[in-house]
Design a protein around this motif. Structure first.
Motif, PDB file in Angstrom:
ATOM      1  N   HIS A 146       0.810  -1.223   0.000  1.00 34.09           N
ATOM      2  CA  HIS A 146       0.000   0.000   0.000  1.00 34.09           C
ATOM      3  C   HIS A 146       0.846   1.276   0.000  1.00 34.09           C
ATOM      4  O   HIS A 146       0.310   2.368   0.229  1.00 34.09           O
ATOM      5  CB  HIS A 146      -0.944  -0.015   1.201  1.00 34.09           C
ATOM      6  N   ALA A 147       2.142   1.129  -0.262  1.00 33.67           N
ATOM      7  CA  ALA A 147       3.044   2.286  -0.346  1.00 33.67           C
ATOM      8  C   ALA A 147       2.961   3.176   0.890  1.00 33.67           C
ATOM      9  O   ALA A 147       2.827   4.399   0.800  1.00 33.67           O
ATOM     10  CB  ALA A 147       2.751   3.100  -1.609  1.00 33.67           C
ATOM     11  N   LEU A 148       3.033   2.542   2.050  1.00 28.83           N
ATOM     12  CA  LEU A 148       3.017   3.250   3.329  1.00 28.83           C
ATOM     13  C   LEU A 148       4.196   2.756   4.160  1.00 28.83           C
ATOM     14  O   LEU A 148       4.743   1.683   3.902  1.00 28.83           O
ATOM     15  CB  LEU A 148       1.700   2.990   4.078  1.00 28.83           C
ATOM     16  N   SER A 149       4.571   3.529   5.175  1.00 25.89           N
ATOM     17  CA  SER A 149       5.663   3.086   6.042  1.00 25.89           C
ATOM     18  C   SER A 149       5.165   1.994   6.988  1.00 25.89           C
ATOM     19  O   SER A 149       3.984   1.946   7.343  1.00 25.89           O
ATOM     20  CB  SER A 149       6.217   4.265   6.855  1.00 25.89           C
ATOM     21  N   THR A 150       6.076   1.116   7.399  1.00 23.95           N
ATOM     22  CA  THR A 150       5.706   0.048   8.327  1.00 23.95           C
ATOM     23  C   THR A 150       5.221   0.625   9.656  1.00 23.95           C
ATOM     24  O   THR A 150       4.270   0.107  10.258  1.00 23.95           O
ATOM     25  CB  THR A 150       6.903  -0.895   8.569  1.00 23.95           C
ATOM     26  N   ASP A 151       5.862   1.694  10.121  1.00 27.79           N
ATOM     27  CA  ASP A 151       5.454   2.321  11.386  1.00 27.79           C
ATOM     28  C   ASP A 151       4.015   2.830  11.295  1.00 27.79           C
ATOM     29  O   ASP A 151       3.233   2.684  12.243  1.00 27.79           O
ATOM     30  CB  ASP A 151       6.391   3.484  11.738  1.00 27.79           C
ATOM     31  N   PHE A 152       3.681   3.434  10.147  1.00 25.98           N
ATOM     32  CA  PHE A 152       2.321   3.957  10.008  1.00 25.98           C
ATOM     33  C   PHE A 152       1.303   2.821   9.948  1.00 25.98           C
ATOM     34  O   PHE A 152       0.251   2.878  10.588  1.00 25.98           O
ATOM     35  CB  PHE A 152       2.207   4.831   8.752  1.00 25.98           C
ATOM     36  N   VAL A 153       1.617   1.774   9.198  1.00 21.80           N
ATOM     37  CA  VAL A 153       0.722   0.619   9.112  1.00 21.80           C
ATOM     38  C   VAL A 153       0.531   0.002  10.493  1.00 21.80           C
ATOM     39  O   VAL A 153      -0.576  -0.390  10.866  1.00 21.80           O
ATOM     40  CB  VAL A 153       1.267  -0.425   8.116  1.00 21.80           C
TER      41      VAL A 153
END
Length: 208
Positions: free
Chosen positions: A129-136
């Motif tokens: 989803h083209a997001l950072s792991t921390d944000f997910v």
């Protein structure tokens, strides 16, 4: 007596008049990038909001100037106002704006995918989803038990059935031992998930 001739303004005349009024601060308008149209800041706010909605609650701010034919500084001001208003839980993540309903739909998508495979790493979800792991991770943690029905451990999500099967495998391996054994060696030899393995060992030890 002849009727007075109607006075008509050409499009360039109108644009020039509006531009002059804007410079004199008699009207508050923004011009489009081609300089042929104008809109009010309130209208731009609505249009930015509409674009976010039409994109499912997630849009790259850098894409908005081309979509709305308005310069980026005007777009940035509108986005800042929308963020301050807090509508739909809007937040900025990198160069994108995301709504709460987008994040909820993402959580539902994760839950559906997880039911099919039993285990997902947050890193995999982040890349997909083209997001950072921390944000997910923050998205998932706040929705565990509500929209995501899974166990989160060691950076991975597991369904209850996956955890149960894993526990049964660990119990079987430990029950077959006839003497002392190295847990790291067992972990490697049987390909257990590390986080679940040590949790399973702990719970089995506590249960006697």
């Amino acid at each position: 007596q002849e009727a007075p001739t109607a006075f008509k303004l050409s499009e360039p005349n109108i644009v020039e008049i509006v531009s002059t009024l804007s410079q004199l601060r008699l009207v508050d308008v923004l011009f489009t990038t081609n300089g042929k149209e104008y809109l009010t800041p309130e209208q731009l706010l609505r249009e930015v909001g509409d674009e976010i909605l039409s994109h499912g609650g997630r849009v790259n701010v850098a894409d908005l100037p081309a979509l709305l034919n308005v310069d980026l500084p005007h777009i940035e001001r509108a986005v800042t106002q929308l963020l301050a208003a807090g509508r739909d839980g809007l937040q900025r993540v990198g160069g994108e704006v995301l709504t709460e309903y987008y994040l909820d739909s993402l959580a539902e998508e994760i839950d559906t995918a997880l039911r099919g495979v039993g285990r997902l790493t947050l890193a995999e979800v982040a890349v997909a989803h083209a997001l950072s792991t921390d944000f997910v991770t923050s998205v998932v943690e706040s929705r565990i038990g509500a929209l995501i029905h899974a166990k989160l451990s060691g950076g991975s999500l597991f369904t209850a059935s996956y955890v149960a099967r894993h526990l049964a495998r660990v119990r079987g391996v430990l029950s077959a031992l006839h003497g002392p054994a190295s847990l790291p060696a067992l972990l490697k030899a049987h390909g257990f998930n590390e986080a679940l393995f040590y949790e399973a060992v702990g719970s089995l030890h506590a249960a006697g």
